[in-house]
Motif scaffolding. Sequence first.
Motif, short mmCIF file in Angstrom:
data_model
loop_
_atom_site.label_atom_id
_atom_site.label_comp_id
_atom_site.label_asym_id
_atom_site.label_seq_id
_atom_site.Cartn_x
_atom_site.Cartn_y
_atom_site.Cartn_z
N GLY A 174 -5.99 -7.55 9.30
CA GLY A 174 -4.83 -6.59 10.34
C GLY A 174 -3.58 -7.29 9.77
O GLY A 174 -2.45 -6.60 8.97
N GLY A 175 -2.68 -8.51 10.06
CA GLY A 175 -1.33 -8.83 9.96
C GLY A 175 -1.57 -9.44 8.60
O GLY A 175 0.09 -9.00 8.13
N VAL A 176 -2.07 -9.62 7.51
CA VAL A 176 -2.23 -10.06 6.30
C VAL A 176 -1.25 -8.96 5.89
O VAL A 176 -0.84 -8.70 4.89
N ALA A 177 -2.48 -7.67 5.82
CA ALA A 177 -1.99 -6.41 5.11
C ALA A 177 -0.99 -6.30 5.45
O ALA A 177 0.03 -5.49 4.81
N ASN A 178 -0.52 -6.40 6.80
CA ASN A 178 0.27 -5.98 7.48
C ASN A 178 1.70 -6.74 6.34
O ASN A 178 2.91 -6.09 5.97
N GLU A 179 1.84 -8.05 6.11
CA GLU A 179 2.61 -8.85 5.68
C GLU A 179 3.38 -8.31 4.43
O GLU A 179 3.80 -8.41 3.80
N MET A 180 2.08 -7.91 3.81
CA MET A 180 1.54 -7.84 2.15
C MET A 180 2.10 -6.40 1.65
O MET A 180 2.89 -6.07 0.52
N GLY A 181 2.53 -5.79 2.95
CA GLY A 181 2.71 -4.25 2.36
C GLY A 181 1.67 -3.03 1.99
O GLY A 181 1.77 -2.26 0.89
N LEU A 182 0.74 -3.93 2.60
CA LEU A 182 -0.47 -2.59 1.89
C LEU A 182 -0.86 -1.00 2.04
O LEU A 182 -1.16 -0.44 1.26
N GLY A 183 -0.26 -0.64 3.62
CA GLY A 183 0.03 0.36 3.58
C GLY A 183 0.94 1.40 2.70
O GLY A 183 0.88 1.85 2.43
N GLU A 184 2.39 0.44 2.37
CA GLU A 184 3.15 1.87 1.84
C GLU A 184 2.35 1.25 0.01
O GLU A 184 3.04 2.73 -0.22
N SER A 215 1.93 4.73 -1.87
CA SER A 215 2.18 5.45 -2.97
C SER A 215 0.87 5.42 -4.27
O SER A 215 1.24 6.46 -4.90
N ILE A 216 -0.04 4.41 -3.98
CA ILE A 216 -0.87 4.81 -4.62
C ILE A 216 -1.82 6.48 -4.49
O ILE A 216 -2.09 7.83 -5.08
N ALA A 217 -2.30 6.66 -2.97
CA ALA A 217 -2.20 8.48 -2.70
C ALA A 217 -1.53 8.80 -2.82
O ALA A 217 -1.48 10.21 -3.78
N ASP A 218 0.51 9.28 -3.08
CA ASP A 218 0.67 10.42 -3.44
C ASP A 218 0.42 10.55 -4.77
O ASP A 218 0.60 11.13 -5.86
N SER A 219 0.33 9.16 -6.30
CA SER A 219 0.06 9.71 -6.99
C SER A 219 -0.91 10.30 -7.81
O SER A 219 -1.04 10.96 -8.52
N PRO A 266 1.70 3.63 8.79
CA PRO A 266 2.69 3.52 7.49
C PRO A 266 2.41 4.43 6.16
O PRO A 266 3.83 5.20 5.72
N MET A 267 1.46 4.81 6.08
CA MET A 267 0.19 5.63 5.32
C MET A 267 0.76 6.76 4.75
O MET A 267 1.98 8.06 4.75
N ALA A 268 0.83 6.96 6.90
CA ALA A 268 1.16 8.78 7.72
C ALA A 268 2.71 8.82 7.60
O ALA A 268 2.73 9.94 7.68
N ASP A 269 3.62 7.98 7.82
CA ASP A 269 4.78 7.80 8.18
C ASP A 269 5.28 8.29 6.27
O ASP A 269 5.81 9.05 6.38
#
Length: 269
Positions: free
Chosen positions: A102-112, A116-120, A158-161
């Motif tokens: 979870g920490g690595v995913a957060n640092e990599m900005g995986l949610g953002e 972007s993929i979900a938005d597209s 972050p995805m929800a936001d």
Amino acid sequence: MPEGYNLSIKNFLVPMGLLFGTIFAVIFWTGNIVENGFRMSFIEGNIVLAISAGFVVGSIGAVSISISTGLHNFKDAVDGWTTGIKNLVIVPIILILAWSIGGVANEMGLGEYLSSIADSYIPTAMVPALIFLLGGIIAFSTGSSWGVFAIMMPIAIPMADMLGIPLPLIIGAVISGGLFGDHCSPISDTTILASTGAACDHIEHVNTQLPYALTVGASAFAGFLVGGLTVPWLGIVATTVAIVGALYFLNKNVKRRVDDSKVDKTFTA
């Protein structure tokens, strides 16, 4: 247990009282309840330290009460305590690894990135239902709902936001998916303890609970889909309607099978 030994309620109350008493005491201490008040002390308090201290003090209380009442001698009590630690050490290992992911995913900005993929490519309305489904798959594969929370929360929030999804809905999807997959998983500690406590075959227990869990899980998936398309509270209504409808049709199907069985027996006779 020793012959003639009678368990009393204090065998339960002493360790449990120490467990919860220590947890709340450490929360109020680290959260500075005097300055921050009751509610803010839970937010500001060190929850990890509180839970760790609570389990240590509670286990020491359990050892002490078992020795003082003659349930165990000192050697057997300490052996049981260390065996319990050995059996449960996999839980913090899973949590540490999950928190690391979870920490690595957060640092990599995986949610953002996923946002972007979900938005597209993915309709925003489907994101809560997909988060629920993905959480269920991860929990089923790992046998840990806590691992799902640690992995998915830094991604889903972050995805929800970014996508404008109500935060309670996406958090509910993560928690519900984790609990659903954990309940179905044959390697989950709760599933193993349930079959062991009931003295039944473990795989039989898993197989017999799956229809019930999958019925509720499918209803929850429909609810998150409706909640994403409309408003969150309508998702609760949709889930309730789906569960009641499933129970109605399943009950009707069982009655039909029973009636057919009676007819077959009469015809054979």
